[in-house]
Design a protein around this motif. Structure first.
Motif, short mmCIF file in Angstrom:
data_model
loop_
_atom_site.label_atom_id
_atom_site.label_comp_id
_atom_site.label_asym_id
_atom_site.label_seq_id
_atom_site.Cartn_x
_atom_site.Cartn_y
_atom_site.Cartn_z
N GLY A 172 0.81 -1.20 0.00
CA GLY A 172 0.00 0.00 0.00
C GLY A 172 0.84 1.25 0.00
N THR A 173 0.17 2.40 -0.09
CA THR A 173 0.89 3.68 -0.15
C THR A 173 1.65 3.98 1.14
N ASN A 174 1.16 3.45 2.27
CA ASN A 174 1.85 3.71 3.54
C ASN A 174 2.78 2.56 3.94
N GLY A 175 3.05 1.66 2.97
CA GLY A 175 4.02 0.61 3.21
C GLY A 175 3.47 -0.69 3.73
N GLN A 176 2.16 -0.75 4.04
CA GLN A 176 1.61 -1.99 4.55
C GLN A 176 1.52 -3.04 3.44
N VAL A 177 1.64 -4.30 3.81
CA VAL A 177 1.60 -5.41 2.85
C VAL A 177 0.31 -6.20 3.04
N THR A 178 -0.42 -6.38 1.97
CA THR A 178 -1.66 -7.13 2.02
C THR A 178 -1.71 -8.12 0.87
N ARG A 179 -2.77 -8.92 0.88
CA ARG A 179 -3.02 -9.81 -0.26
C ARG A 179 -3.97 -9.14 -1.24
N ALA A 180 -4.04 -9.69 -2.45
CA ALA A 180 -4.89 -9.12 -3.49
C ALA A 180 -6.33 -9.55 -3.26
N ASP A 181 -7.18 -8.59 -2.89
CA ASP A 181 -8.60 -8.91 -2.64
C ASP A 181 -9.29 -9.47 -3.87
N ILE A 182 -8.85 -9.03 -5.05
CA ILE A 182 -9.49 -9.52 -6.27
C ILE A 182 -9.31 -11.02 -6.43
N LEU A 183 -8.18 -11.56 -5.94
CA LEU A 183 -7.96 -13.00 -6.01
C LEU A 183 -8.84 -13.72 -4.99
N GLN A 184 -9.07 -13.10 -3.85
CA GLN A 184 -9.96 -13.68 -2.85
C GLN A 184 -11.37 -13.86 -3.42
N VAL A 185 -11.85 -12.83 -4.09
CA VAL A 185 -13.17 -12.90 -4.73
C VAL A 185 -13.17 -13.95 -5.83
N GLY A 186 -12.10 -14.00 -6.59
CA GLY A 186 -12.01 -14.97 -7.67
C GLY A 186 -12.03 -16.40 -7.17
N LEU A 187 -11.32 -16.68 -6.10
CA LEU A 187 -11.29 -18.04 -5.54
C LEU A 187 -12.67 -18.46 -5.06
N ARG A 188 -13.42 -17.52 -4.49
CA ARG A 188 -14.78 -17.84 -4.03
C ARG A 188 -15.65 -18.27 -5.21
N GLU A 189 -15.55 -17.57 -6.33
CA GLU A 189 -16.36 -17.91 -7.49
C GLU A 189 -15.88 -19.19 -8.16
N LEU A 190 -14.59 -19.46 -8.10
CA LEU A 190 -14.07 -20.70 -8.66
C LEU A 190 -14.57 -21.90 -7.85
N LEU A 191 -14.65 -21.75 -6.53
CA LEU A 191 -15.21 -22.82 -5.70
C LEU A 191 -16.68 -23.05 -6.05
N ASN A 192 -17.41 -21.98 -6.31
CA ASN A 192 -18.81 -22.13 -6.73
C ASN A 192 -18.91 -22.95 -8.00
N ALA A 193 -18.04 -22.64 -8.97
CA ALA A 193 -18.06 -23.36 -10.24
C ALA A 193 -17.76 -24.84 -10.05
N LEU A 194 -16.83 -25.15 -9.16
CA LEU A 194 -16.46 -26.54 -8.91
C LEU A 194 -17.60 -27.30 -8.22
N PHE A 195 -18.23 -26.68 -7.21
CA PHE A 195 -19.30 -27.35 -6.48
C PHE A 195 -20.59 -27.44 -7.29
N CYS A 196 -20.77 -26.53 -8.23
CA CYS A 196 -21.97 -26.60 -9.09
C CYS A 196 -21.87 -27.74 -10.10
N ASN A 197 -20.68 -28.26 -10.29
CA ASN A 197 -20.45 -29.39 -11.19
C ASN A 197 -19.71 -30.48 -10.42
N PRO A 198 -20.43 -31.19 -9.51
CA PRO A 198 -19.78 -32.07 -8.54
C PRO A 198 -19.29 -33.40 -9.09
N MET A 199 -18.47 -33.33 -10.13
CA MET A 199 -17.77 -34.52 -10.61
C MET A 199 -16.57 -34.77 -9.70
N ASP A 200 -16.11 -36.00 -9.67
CA ASP A 200 -15.04 -36.35 -8.73
C ASP A 200 -13.83 -35.43 -8.85
#
Length: 366
Positions: A172-200
């Motif tokens: 960040g601008t003040n030097g703090q280190v974080t993770r990319a929130d956009i990837l957090q949102v993306g992983l949530r939607e990817l899990l949805n896609a996987l569980f909506c198609n429950p093949m092994d």
């Protein structure tokens, strides 16, 4: 014992290979000897990058000692939009096509995102990397229900994105280190896609992703007051009860629910991301990938003799006997995520499964 052949991602020929300057990679002489035999046969940039990626695949312990020189070389060579785009593509292909390289690929991406100086109008390294990932993300629903080859490619992307979420640091601008929130949102939607198609194989990929990132995702969601993990666990319970997946996969899902109920196996809540260190957080190395020696002893990058054990692992002839991509083969040969599946469900798990079904049925009737 013969050394297994390392699978090499295809070298993509483009403007990277045109008019590349003369250069001898100085960090690892074994890759330069072949070029030095002929004075005119200098490596192109594509060849240099691919050689370094293969070098990291074979010797991951060399990352710390050679990454600085690699980045410095790229800063003198990657000077155009096309070159930067090609660099991103080469790393992406290696990280999604070579078993066990997704973690190293994510570390490499994090380092380059902070040390490459080129920042053209099309975007810097991190922005182009995320754009590349987005092209795969946008077809997630079709990929999750596609043919076997399509799904395997999709699973490799999912696991790489999980590693990026854990390893890509945003300052960040003040030097703090974080993770990319956009990837957090993306992983949530990817899990949805996987569980909506429950093949092994989709469910196995979801289990791997949650074992890798579940604790960090849940901490982040709780900090924002979200109940996403509760919803995911409910989805898993519905799959166990209703989906026509195999008994082994249902057992994997049950064990994942059990792992989560024990706070992902942690002794206490992990320190915040920017404060955690190996000294003050016993779970610091929790998300490191787990490997196994020939004797079945688990080890991670936290072990002092990690490099020696990992090299021994690479030299075993049967290292990737049943893998086609990032270990999503259900046979699970050599897969640390699947090594706890037995041919028969043990009595303790069977009893837990029966209790789980009864409790879930009771909740439904309420």
């Amino acid at each position: 014992m013969a050394k297994p052949q390392v699978v090499v991602a295809p070298v993509l020929m483009s403007k990277l290979s045109v008019n590349a300057p003369e250069f001898y990679p100085s960090s690892y002489s074994n890759y330069t000897e072949s070029y030095e035999d002929g004075c005119e046969d200098y490596p192109t940039l594509s060849e240099y990058v691919q050689d370094f990626l293969n070098h990291l695949t074979e010797q991951p312990g060399s990352f710390e000692t050679e990454i600085e020189q690699f980045a410095e070389t790229l800063n003198g060579w990657v000077t155009t939009d096309d070159a930067l785009q090609e660099l991103v593509e080469l790393i992406y292909q290696q990280a999604t096509s070579i078993p066990n390289f997704s973690y190293m690929g994510a570390r490499l991406c994090n380092y380059l995102s902070h040390h490459l100086t080129i920042s053209p109008q099309s975007g810097n390294f991190r922005q182009l990397l995320l754009q590349r990932c987005r092209t795969e993300y946008e077809v997630k629903d079709q990929a999750a229900k596609g043919d076997e080859v399509t799904r395997k490619r999709f699973h490799a992307f999912v696991l790489f994105l999980g590693e990026l979420y854990l390893n890509l640091e945003i300052k960040g601008t003040n030097g703090q280190v974080t993770r990319a929130d956009i990837l957090q949102v993306g992983l949530r939607e990817l899990l949805n896609a996987l569980f909506c198609n429950p093949m092994d194989d989709n469910l196995i990929c979801a289990v791997k992703l949650l074992k890798l990132t579940g604790s960090v995702l849940e901490d982040a969601w709780k900090e924002k007051g979200k109940t996403d993990m509760e919803e995911i666990i409910q989805r898993i319970e519905n799959v166990v009860l209703d989906a026509n997946c195999s008994r082994d996969v249902k057992q994997m899902l049950l064990k994942l629910v059990e792992l989560r109920s024990s706070n992902w196996g942690r002794v206490h809540v992990t320190s915040t991301y920017r404060e955690a260190t190996p000294e003050n957080d016993p779970n610091y190395f929790m998300n490191e990938p787990t490997f196994y020696t020939s004797d079945g002893v688990p080890f991670t990058a936290a072990d002092p003799d990690y490099q020696e054990k990992y090299q021994e692992l690479l030299e075993r002839e049967d290292f990737f006997p049943d893998y086609e991509e990032n270990g999503t083969d259900l046979s699970g040969a050599g897969d640390p995520y699947l090594d706890d599946i037995d041919d028969e469900m043990d009595p303790e798990i069977e009893e837990a499964y029966e209790k789980f079904c009864l409790e879930s049925e009771r909740k439904r009737k309420q």
